[in-house]
Design a protein around this motif. Structure first.
Motif, mmCIF file in Angstrom:
data_model
loop_
_atom_site.group_PDB
_atom_site.id
_atom_site.type_symbol
_atom_site.label_atom_id
_atom_site.label_comp_id
_atom_site.label_asym_id
_atom_site.label_seq_id
_atom_site.Cartn_x
_atom_site.Cartn_y
_atom_site.Cartn_z
ATOM 1 N N ARG A 86 -68.083 27.555 12.504
ATOM 2 C CA ARG A 86 -67.683 26.579 13.518
ATOM 3 C C ARG A 86 -66.516 27.067 14.367
ATOM 4 O O ARG A 86 -66.474 26.809 15.571
ATOM 5 C CB ARG A 86 -67.314 25.260 12.828
ATOM 6 C CG ARG A 86 -67.091 24.119 13.794
ATOM 7 C CD ARG A 86 -67.082 22.802 13.066
ATOM 8 N NE ARG A 86 -66.883 21.674 13.970
ATOM 9 C CZ ARG A 86 -66.849 20.407 13.579
ATOM 10 N NH1 ARG A 86 -67.025 20.102 12.317
ATOM 11 N NH2 ARG A 86 -66.654 19.444 14.455
ATOM 12 N N TYR A 87 -65.562 27.759 13.746
ATOM 13 C CA TYR A 87 -64.371 28.221 14.452
ATOM 14 C C TYR A 87 -64.189 29.719 14.196
ATOM 15 O O TYR A 87 -63.260 30.140 13.496
ATOM 16 C CB TYR A 87 -63.127 27.453 13.989
ATOM 17 C CG TYR A 87 -63.283 25.955 13.976
ATOM 18 C CD1 TYR A 87 -63.505 25.249 15.154
ATOM 19 C CD2 TYR A 87 -63.215 25.229 12.781
ATOM 20 C CE1 TYR A 87 -63.639 23.864 15.147
ATOM 21 C CE2 TYR A 87 -63.352 23.851 12.765
ATOM 22 C CZ TYR A 87 -63.570 23.173 13.943
ATOM 23 O OH TYR A 87 -63.703 21.812 13.927
ATOM 24 N N SER A 111 -61.211 28.225 21.174
ATOM 25 C CA SER A 111 -61.611 28.737 22.488
ATOM 26 C C SER A 111 -60.478 29.507 23.155
ATOM 27 O O SER A 111 -60.709 30.510 23.841
ATOM 28 C CB SER A 111 -62.073 27.585 23.393
ATOM 29 O OG SER A 111 -60.981 26.806 23.830
ATOM 30 N N GLU A 134 -61.363 23.151 17.967
ATOM 31 C CA GLU A 134 -62.280 23.757 18.938
ATOM 32 C C GLU A 134 -61.517 24.280 20.151
ATOM 33 O O GLU A 134 -61.828 25.353 20.688
ATOM 34 C CB GLU A 134 -63.328 22.727 19.357
ATOM 35 C CG GLU A 134 -64.335 22.421 18.254
ATOM 36 C CD GLU A 134 -65.173 21.192 18.548
ATOM 37 O OE1 GLU A 134 -65.085 20.668 19.683
ATOM 38 O OE2 GLU A 134 -65.909 20.748 17.643
#
Length: 233
Positions: free
Chosen positions: A186-187, A131, A127
């Motif tokens: 998710r990513y 980002s 995560e």
């Protein structure tokens, strides 16, 4: 009599229920004090006032314990700063990661070893990297330049200096690997990067990154930066 009643009351006070968070907190405290070598299920159990077997309801083994510890400390890194340029945002997060590692000196070794041992980093690290890629992309970087930037930055993104992005193809497949659709949801930034820089098995480079190119790219970038600074001092 009052003292005896106080002691009896303390003894009767219910202990906080054991949880994965408490196990990880105790393990991190032990590692902060004595390094990863100081970790053992027995010592963690003693700190928590439980029998060692009780810990296995929350962490299956040492590797799962280490992965959980990594995610816990990576969670201490400051979130992305809003309303600022990409360079400031990246710099602030990297320096926050650096401060986290100074609080937990054992973490860089464990982060490096666990990333290299796993098919992909732990969820919190993924995560975080996702980002950071997103910050570069929002700052106007092409996906190709982001790829090179991630190699140049390497583990500095996590506050220390070792090469973590060894994109080799000889690693055993992870049977628990996330499905591609779930990975993309998710990513998204990591997935975009992975898809953009994936090499064909038939290419000269193969399915991994061109290590020689990335080495020279980082070297030239460093030399160009030094040349620019030389002209200002």
């Amino acid at each position: 009599m009052v003292e005896m009643a106080t002691q009896a009351g303390a003894a009767a006070k219910p202990r906080a229920p054991l949880s994965k968070e408490r196990v990880l907190s105790a393990a991190i405290a032990l590692a902060d004090e004595g390094g990863v070598d100081a970790l053992s299920m027995r010592k963690i159990a003693q700190m928590l006032g439980v029998v060692p077997m009780a810990l296995y309801k929350h962490v299956a083994n040492k590797n799962e314990l280490l992965d959980g510890m990594i995610d816990a400390v990576v969670g201490e890194i400051d979130p992305p700063a809003g309303d600022t340029d990409w360079k400031t945002a990246i710099r602030r997060r990297v320096l926050s990661a650096r401060r986290m590692l100074l609080r937990h000196p054992w973490a860089c070794e464990v982060v490096e070893s666990r990333i290299k041992a796993r098919a992909m980093p732990t969820p919190a690290v993924m995560e975080y990297l996702d980002s950071m890629i997103g910050i570069f992309r929002a700052g106007g970087f092409s996906i190709d330049l982001v790829h090179h930037a991630m190699h140049v930055m390497g583990s500095r993104l996590l506050g220390f200096s070792q090469e973590l992005f060894e994109d080799t193809s000889d690693r055993e497949p992870d049977p628990d690997a996330m499905a591609p659709q779930e990975m993309a949801a998710r990513y998204p930034h990591v997935t975009e990067l992975a898809m953009a820089v994936a090499h064909s098995q038939e290419s000269v480079v193969g399915s991994g990154c061109d290590d020689q190119f990335e080495f020279e790219f980082a070297l030239d970038l460093t030399l160009d930066g030094l040349e620019r600074l030389r002209g200002t001092t």
